[in-house]
Scaffold this active site. Structure first.
Site, PDB file in Angstrom:
ATOM      1  N   LYS A 168      17.084  27.976   4.169  1.00 46.71           N
ATOM      2  CA  LYS A 168      17.656  27.938   2.785  1.00 46.71           C
ATOM      3  C   LYS A 168      16.715  28.054   1.713  1.00 46.71           C
ATOM      4  CE  LYS A 168      20.786  24.518   2.663  1.00 46.71           C
ATOM      5  NZ  LYS A 168      22.368  25.189   3.185  1.00 46.71           N
TER       6      LYS A 168
HETATM    7  N1  PMP Z   1      26.087  29.129   5.645  1.00 50.69           N
HETATM    8  C1  PMP Z   1      24.819  28.958   4.420  1.00 50.69           C
HETATM    9  C2  PMP Z   1      24.825  30.162   3.470  1.00 50.69           C
HETATM   10  C3  PMP Z   1      25.165  27.537   3.671  1.00 50.69           C
HETATM   11  O1  PMP Z   1      24.411  27.098   2.944  1.00 50.69           O
HETATM   12  C4  PMP Z   1      25.708  26.322   5.068  1.00 50.69           C
HETATM   13  C5  PMP Z   1      25.025  24.942   5.065  1.00 50.69           C
HETATM   14  N2  PMP Z   1      23.917  24.354   5.224  1.00 50.69           N
HETATM   15  C6  PMP Z   1      25.519  27.186   6.258  1.00 50.69           C
HETATM   16  C7  PMP Z   1      26.098  28.170   6.799  1.00 50.69           C
HETATM   17  C8  PMP Z   1      26.409  26.126   7.374  1.00 50.69           C
HETATM   18  O2  PMP Z   1      24.979  25.252   8.361  1.00 50.69           O
HETATM   19  P1  PMP Z   1      24.619  24.069   8.836  1.00 50.69           P
HETATM   20  O3  PMP Z   1      25.683  24.466   9.953  1.00 50.69           O
HETATM   21  O4  PMP Z   1      23.721  24.307   9.381  1.00 50.69           O
HETATM   22  O5  PMP Z   1      25.040  23.081   8.108  1.00 50.69           O
END
Ligand code: PMP
Length: 309
Positions: free
Chosen positions: A158
């Site tokens: 991220k």
């Molecule tokens: N893809 C992106 C681009 C995101 O920003 C997120 C949110 N964090 C997710 C997928 C889902 O990730 P997570 O389940 O860890 O929140």
């Protein structure tokens, strides 16, 4: 109740939120040189307890995202969990919350680079409801933007600046009247949504793009893969997915910390299945909400309580 943070973890301590400010010359503000996370805390009314969902896994990914930027940080995932719990206790939330940790360059300096800088971590939290308006019937389109490629900006972490890609994708989808968008990678296969991972069901089997498809390595994705296999007895296959396969899917959904589990019922005006949330997604959503709220004994190790009893 205020839906604004009252406190933040900033420069090594918990301070009133107004004191957590940066200079306009801050490197991360100017160049997007940060890494962040997104966690949720779920208020369990029966137990009068706030449970944070999988914080250790979130902070591991958070620190890995910072590692991708070569940040030097003096934090362990365990230490960040402790800091977060102290922050949440100070806030005293008795409602569902969203938690945002950010690793950033603290230096106020002009010059695009990642080395020879100072780095820090801040965390804040605020009450939070749904992320997409219609979690039981999301209408999506295929974005004309492509997902960032891992050889340009690390896709599996991220990274703050990378969210320009997500913002362009989401904005165009919303302005065109859709709730969200599916995004193709440079190879023309499906990567994910603007800020959530993607699954589809065909003939009783769940498919999701692999971690090499320029997806974010989602914690919810991992949770969902486990629940599908272990609790719903649904086979999960990680493989490339083509655009037109989605048109033929029986069911499809997005998952992520923000979106939770959102049924996709229409893609580019074509109904998915019969155009309503299907049976597997319905069961999965119910189970997911029980798990995150700490109502499933078997998965209580994923629920970290904030308040001492
Ligand atoms: N893809 C992106 C681009 C995101 O920003 C997120 C949110 N964090 C997710 C997928 C889902 O990730 P997570 O389940 O860890 O929140």
């Amino acid at each position: 109740m205020s839906s604004f943070p009252k406190y933040a973890y900033f420069e090594g301590k918990i301070v009133p939120f107004e004191q957590a400010t940066l200079s306009v010359m801050n490197h991360t503000f100017n160049y997007g040189t940060g890494a962040f996370g997104g966690l949720r805390g779920y208020w369990n009314e029966e137990e009068k307890q706030l449970f944070v969902f999988r914080p250790l896994d979130h902070f591991k990914r958070f620190l890995n995202s910072a590692r991708l930027l070569a940040f030097k940080l003096d934090y362990t995932p365990e230490k960040l969990v402790d800091i977060l719990l102290e922050l949440l206790r100070t806030e005293g939330w008795q409602t569902n919350v969203y938690i945002r940790p950010v690793a950033y360059v603290t230096s106020n300096v002009i010059g695009v680079r990642l080395n020879d800088l100072d780095y820090g971590v801040t965390i804040f939290s605020l009450p939070f409801g749904s992320y997409v308006p219609n979690e039981e019937g999301t209408h999506v389109t295929f974005s004309s933007w492509r997902r960032i490629d891992d050889n340009s900006i690390p896709a599996r972490g991220k990274i703050t600046g990378a969210y320009i890609n997500s913002a362009l994708i989401k904005t165009d989808a919303l302005l065109a009247g859709f709730d969200e968008a599916l995004v193709l990678n440079q190879d023309g296969h499906i990567s994910e949504g603007s800020a959530e991972n993607f699954f589809m069901i065909r003939d009783g089997v769940a498919y999701t793009p692999p971690v090499t498809a320029n997806i974010l390595e989602g914690i919810t994705r991992r949770t969902i893969m486990h629940l599908l296999r272990e609790e719903l007895g649904v086979e999960v296959v990680e493989r490339e997915i083509d655009r037109t396969e989605v048109y033929l899917a029986d069911e499809a959904f997005f998952c992520g910390t923000g979106v939770q589990v959102a049924a996709i019922t229409k893609v580019d005006h074509r109904p998915i299945g019969d155009g309503r949330m299907g049976p597997i997604v319905t069961r999965l959503r119910d189970l997911y909400f029980d798990v995150v709220a700490g109502r499933v004994e078997k998965y209580r190790h994923w629920n970290v309580p904030v308040y001492e009893k």
